[in-house]
Design a protein around this motif. Sequence first.
Motif, short mmCIF file in Angstrom:
data_model
loop_
_atom_site.label_atom_id
_atom_site.label_comp_id
_atom_site.label_asym_id
_atom_site.label_seq_id
_atom_site.Cartn_x
_atom_site.Cartn_y
_atom_site.Cartn_z
N ALA A 45 -6.18 15.72 7.22
CA ALA A 45 -5.30 14.97 6.73
C ALA A 45 -5.36 14.07 6.93
O ALA A 45 -5.44 12.81 5.72
N VAL A 46 -5.70 13.69 7.68
CA VAL A 46 -6.18 12.10 8.53
C VAL A 46 -7.21 11.93 7.57
O VAL A 46 -7.17 10.44 7.22
N SER A 47 -8.70 12.61 7.50
CA SER A 47 -9.81 12.18 6.39
C SER A 47 -9.30 12.26 4.96
O SER A 47 -9.79 10.56 4.30
N GLN A 48 -7.99 12.52 5.11
CA GLN A 48 -7.12 12.69 3.11
C GLN A 48 -7.60 11.39 3.41
O GLN A 48 -6.98 10.88 2.17
N HIS A 49 -6.43 10.61 4.26
CA HIS A 49 -5.59 9.40 4.33
C HIS A 49 -6.77 8.59 4.03
O HIS A 49 -6.58 7.37 3.82
N GLY A 65 -24.97 8.30 12.42
CA GLY A 65 -25.63 9.78 12.63
C GLY A 65 -24.62 11.15 12.03
O GLY A 65 -24.01 9.97 10.81
N THR A 66 -23.36 11.73 12.26
CA THR A 66 -23.01 12.46 11.54
C THR A 66 -21.33 11.87 12.13
O THR A 66 -20.57 12.36 11.39
N ARG A 67 -20.50 11.10 12.09
CA ARG A 67 -20.10 10.37 12.46
C ARG A 67 -19.40 9.32 11.74
O ARG A 67 -20.49 8.29 11.42
N ARG A 68 -18.90 8.66 11.52
CA ARG A 68 -17.82 7.88 10.35
C ARG A 68 -16.95 6.83 10.96
O ARG A 68 -16.19 7.04 11.48
N PHE A 69 -17.42 5.61 10.93
CA PHE A 69 -16.42 4.59 11.56
C PHE A 69 -15.48 4.11 10.75
O PHE A 69 -16.02 3.10 9.49
N TYR A 70 -14.35 3.47 10.59
CA TYR A 70 -13.57 3.40 9.01
C TYR A 70 -12.94 1.72 10.36
O TYR A 70 -12.97 1.41 11.23
N ALA A 71 -12.68 0.57 9.51
CA ALA A 71 -12.44 -0.55 9.72
C ALA A 71 -11.68 -1.00 8.15
O ALA A 71 -12.04 -0.44 7.21
N LEU A 72 -10.25 -1.74 9.04
CA LEU A 72 -9.84 -2.86 7.77
C LEU A 72 -10.80 -2.92 7.15
O LEU A 72 -11.76 -4.42 7.84
N ASP A 73 -10.30 -3.76 5.59
CA ASP A 73 -11.29 -4.24 5.03
C ASP A 73 -9.98 -5.24 4.05
O ASP A 73 -9.47 -4.78 3.34
#
Length: 133
Positions: A45-49, A65-73
């Motif tokens: 659900a978080v991934s969908q958001h 790697g296999t991880r995705r890091f998110y940041a505010l744009d």
Amino acid sequence: MNEDVFAALADPTRRRVLELLAGVEEPVSAITAALQAHHPISQPAVSQHLKVLLAAGLVSVRAEGTRRFYALDPRGLEPARQWLAGLADPLQAFAGPLDALATEVARGRRARRTGTPSAGRGDAGQDRAQDAG
């Protein structure tokens, strides 16, 4: 105005995700853990958001790697910021033309006081009309 931005901001969970990402870059697991501290939510659900926020341009993603890091744009917030600024100051669009008008009025007053023609466009037209008469 980008309607996707407002659609994304309409959901309280997505707004909370943006708050969590303000000034930091986080993996999905950290975002999920922070959200779960307030209410039950699954990682999918978080991934969908995050997908909705990404599509709206409100977050950026970086793969490591296999991880995705998110940041505010912050660039994604600009359409909302401009729209809200227009509501807060609806006359802002007229500020430049009104400043120019005030300058021309001041020149005209100064010219009448000193008896010298101003360099404005209106006086040039009057000069031509006087020369023709």
